[in-house]
Write an enzyme that holds these catalytic residues in place. Structure first.
Site, short mmCIF file in Angstrom:
data_model
loop_
_atom_site.label_atom_id
_atom_site.label_comp_id
_atom_site.label_asym_id
_atom_site.label_seq_id
_atom_site.Cartn_x
_atom_site.Cartn_y
_atom_site.Cartn_z
N LEU A 22 0.84 -1.19 0.00
CA LEU A 22 0.00 0.00 0.00
C LEU A 22 0.87 1.24 0.00
CD1 LEU A 22 -2.88 -0.96 2.47
CD2 LEU A 22 -2.52 -1.61 0.08
N ALA A 24 -0.46 4.40 -1.21
CA ALA A 24 -1.34 5.49 -1.63
C ALA A 24 -1.34 6.66 -0.65
CB ALA A 24 -2.77 4.96 -1.81
N GLY A 25 -0.42 6.60 0.30
CA GLY A 25 -0.39 7.65 1.32
C GLY A 25 -0.17 9.03 0.73
N ARG A 29 2.24 15.36 5.87
CA ARG A 29 3.11 15.84 6.96
C ARG A 29 4.58 15.91 6.55
NH1 ARG A 29 1.21 12.00 11.52
NH2 ARG A 29 3.05 12.74 12.64
N GLY A 94 -9.77 3.69 3.29
CA GLY A 94 -9.29 2.80 4.34
C GLY A 94 -8.37 1.71 3.79
N LYS A 348 36.69 10.54 -11.25
CA LYS A 348 35.39 10.27 -11.86
C LYS A 348 35.59 9.48 -13.13
CE LYS A 348 33.72 12.13 -15.13
NZ LYS A 348 33.18 12.78 -16.32
N TYR A 384 36.92 18.20 -20.51
CA TYR A 384 35.64 18.75 -20.94
C TYR A 384 35.86 20.07 -21.64
CZ TYR A 384 30.74 20.25 -20.25
OH TYR A 384 29.44 20.66 -20.41
C1 UD1 Z 1 -2.71 1.44 10.57
C2 UD1 Z 1 -3.47 0.27 11.20
C3 UD1 Z 1 -3.19 0.25 12.70
C4 UD1 Z 1 -1.69 0.13 12.92
C5 UD1 Z 1 -0.94 1.25 12.19
C6 UD1 Z 1 0.54 0.98 12.24
C7 UD1 Z 1 -5.51 -0.03 9.91
C8 UD1 Z 1 -6.95 0.24 9.84
N1 UD1 Z 1 -4.89 0.45 10.96
O1 UD1 Z 1 -3.22 2.63 11.15
O2 UD1 Z 1 -3.86 -0.83 13.32
O3 UD1 Z 1 -1.40 0.16 14.31
O4 UD1 Z 1 -1.31 1.28 10.80
O5 UD1 Z 1 1.26 2.07 11.71
O6 UD1 Z 1 -4.98 -0.67 9.04
N2 UD1 Z 1 -3.58 3.53 2.97
C9 UD1 Z 1 -3.99 3.49 1.67
N3 UD1 Z 1 -5.29 3.78 1.38
C10 UD1 Z 1 -6.19 4.10 2.34
C11 UD1 Z 1 -5.76 4.16 3.67
C12 UD1 Z 1 -4.44 3.86 3.96
O7 UD1 Z 1 -3.21 3.20 0.77
O8 UD1 Z 1 -7.36 4.32 1.99
C13 UD1 Z 1 -2.19 3.22 3.27
C14 UD1 Z 1 -1.45 4.43 3.79
O9 UD1 Z 1 -0.79 5.10 2.74
C15 UD1 Z 1 -0.43 3.82 4.72
C16 UD1 Z 1 -1.15 2.59 5.25
O10 UD1 Z 1 -2.15 2.28 4.30
O11 UD1 Z 1 0.73 3.41 4.03
C17 UD1 Z 1 -1.71 2.78 6.65
O12 UD1 Z 1 -2.71 3.76 6.63
P1 UD1 Z 1 -2.87 4.81 7.78
O13 UD1 Z 1 -4.06 5.64 7.52
O14 UD1 Z 1 -1.58 5.51 8.04
O15 UD1 Z 1 -3.21 3.85 9.01
P2 UD1 Z 1 -2.98 4.10 10.54
O16 UD1 Z 1 -4.07 4.94 11.08
O17 UD1 Z 1 -1.59 4.52 10.78
#
Ligand code: UD1
Ligand code: CA
Length: 462
Positions: A22, A24-25, A29, A94, A348, A384
């Site tokens: 995953l 898609a973050g 921040r 999610g 180089k 050069y």
């Molecule tokens: C998540 C976990 C939590 C865990 C924590 C550890 C879930 C619901 N919760 O929480 O239990 O303790 O990680 O760091 O899984 N992402 C997507 N698409 C989305 C949502 C998230 O790609 O729709 C990706 C985010 O980019 C990230 C990861 O999933 O890489 C986690 O998502 P994030 O929203 O940061 O979850 P946390 O609240 O940190």
């Protein structure tokens, strides 16, 4: 709580293991023009670390879920894993919803599924392996857990009678659940045959109205499967959301690289002052003095010595060579066996032959230097002309006098000499001496008569 110890780990490919990463973050921040997962730790993107980890753990299919309009993330995924399938999650609903963006890959029916986050770069391949081992031992879901010094914000691993029963997100947890310190690191392995049907049963009836991947634990248990937790150290599961955490991840990873180098037989005089890249290779009995920085693509042979405050990038140093102090090796620098590169030398795209010496204040670019050649202080290859680069070739055992400029393309033959202060524009034959500078003249008594002609004149301040 039933938890698996890290078991021994086999490097063999795990047939039918699909890893979904995953990525898609939004990473708001980070306050960056670059997506979060492309920020680097030890010279490799966080996404790159995760992809390398799952591949090394044996995943034979990789799917990466990215945000909309992220060609850069997609390109990095393909660069790291040429066969990676890339899916776009158009709305961030999610973690379970994100996994389902890769439905097409899931539907092909993998034996095991590994779900990992691209912003958790420090997970070791062995740890991914331990999650897969837990599935091999009969679990339907294996979750990576850790004891959190401060569990605030993390999902809590809840258990009953020694069984992992559910993961409760911090925002949904009650007072008693929030006291639990065993937390969800975010990644898990899931039985591939059932993964899709379990994922589809996850709802969004929670505080954030999100489809939580973590709910798969209770869904799987409802269908009669077991869930287990695999415990990892906290510094391995560290996630990166901002630049402070990025620096913390870098520090933790550097410690790992330094420890590894020393365990493999390199002496690091002051380990905490030496910075490695993820791919730095050091042989046995290499000595690295304080303040050395290794960019990517550096290999150092047995018994070589890298002296203080040198900066190396894309360079190869053969056995027994010595580099620095204060040397700069740039991409394509190849330092032969036992060669000596001294202080304030920049190299180089140049091969330095076995036993050659480039001891001080020199720039060698686009050059080939023969074995046992001696390059005097202040030698510069003029490679050069503002448009193109040209090569300088220096033969075996040649001697370049100090402060010489070698205007490329130019060849100095084996065993030839170049007089100090020469500007060499034409080839020099083997064993010849070339001197290309103004001839020295001497005027007897000139100083004395000059002073006499100025007698009584006030001197301007220098
Ligand atoms: C998540 C976990 C939590 C865990 C924590 C550890 C879930 C619901 N919760 O929480 O239990 O303790 O990680 O760091 O899984 N992402 C997507 N698409 C989305 C949502 C998230 O790609 O729709 C990706 C985010 O980019 C990230 C990861 O999933 O890489 C986690 O998502 P994030 O929203 O940061 O979850 P946390 O609240 O940190
Ligand atoms: Ca997170």
């Amino acid at each position: 709580m039933k938890s698996e110890r890290m078991t021994s780990f086999s490097q063999s490919t795990r047939k039918g293991c699909l890893a979904i990463v995953l990525a898609a973050g939004e990473g708001t921040r980070m306050k960056s023009a670059r997506p979060k997962v492309l920020h680097e730790v030890a010279g490799r993107s966080m996404l790159g670390h995760v992809l390398a980890g799952v591949t090394e753990a044996g995943a034979d299919q990789v799917a990466v879920v990215i945000g909309p309009d992220r060609a850069d993330v997609s390109a990095e995924a393909s660069r790291m894993v040429p066969g990676a399938q890339v899916f776009t999650q158009t709305q961030r609903l999610g973690t379970a919803h994100a996994v389902l963006a890769a439905r097409e890959a899931l539907a092909k029916g993998a034996q095991t599924l590994l779900v990992v986050f691209a912003d958790t770069p420090l997970i070791r391949p062995q740890t991914y392996g331990a999650l897969l081992d837990a599935l091999a031992q009969g679990a339907g879901v294996a979750v990576l857990g850790f004891e959190a010094r401060d569990p605030t914000g993390y999902g809590r691993l809840l258990s009953e009678g020694g069984e992992l029963t559910a993961i409760r997100e911090h925002k949904d947890a009650n007072e008693a659940e929030r006291k639990v310190t065993l937390c969800n690191a975010g990644l898990m392995a899931i039985n591939g045959a059932q993964a899709l049907s379990w994922l589809e049963r996850i709802g969004n009836d929670n505080a954030q109205k999100e489809f939580y991947l973590t709910d798969i634990v209770s869904v799987a248990r409802t269908s009669g499967a077991h869930a287990v937790a695999v415990i990892a150290p906290e510094d391995e599961v560290m996630g990166v959301n901002d630049r402070l955490q990025l620096a913390a991840a870098e520090a933790a990873y550097q410690t790992r690289l330094r420890d590894h180098a020393m365990r493999e037989g390199a002496t690091l005089v002051a380990p905490q002052t030496i910075f490695f890249s993820h791919d730095t290779q050091l042989g046995r009995d290499v000595v690295v003095e304080p303040g050395v920085i290794f960019g990517t693509g550096v290999r150092v042979g047995d018994g070589a010595r890298i002296n203080a405050y040198s900066h190396l990038l894309g360079a190869t140093i053969e056995a027994g060579a010595s580099v620095g102090p204060f040397a700069r090796l740039r991409p394509g620098a190849k330092i032969g066996k036992g060669a000596k590169i001294g202080n304030f030398v920049e190299i180089k795209s140049a091969e330095i032959g076995e036993g050659a010496a480039v001891s001080h204040l020199t720039y060698l670019g686009d050059a080939t230097i023969g074995a046992r050649a001696n390059i005097g202080a202040g030698t510069i290859t003029c490679n050069y002309d503002g448009f193109d680069k040209f090569r300088t070739v220096i033969g075996e055992g040649a001697f370049i006098g100090s402060n010489s400029a070698l205007v490329a393309p130019v060849t100095i033959g084996d065993g030839a000499y170049v007089g100090s202060g020469s500007v060499i524009t034409k080839d020099v034959a083997p064993d010849a001496l070339a001197v290309a500078r103004g001839r020295q003249i001497a005027k007897e008594g000139w100083g004395k008569s000059f002073r006499a002609s100025h007698e009584g004149k006030p001197k301007q301040r220098p």
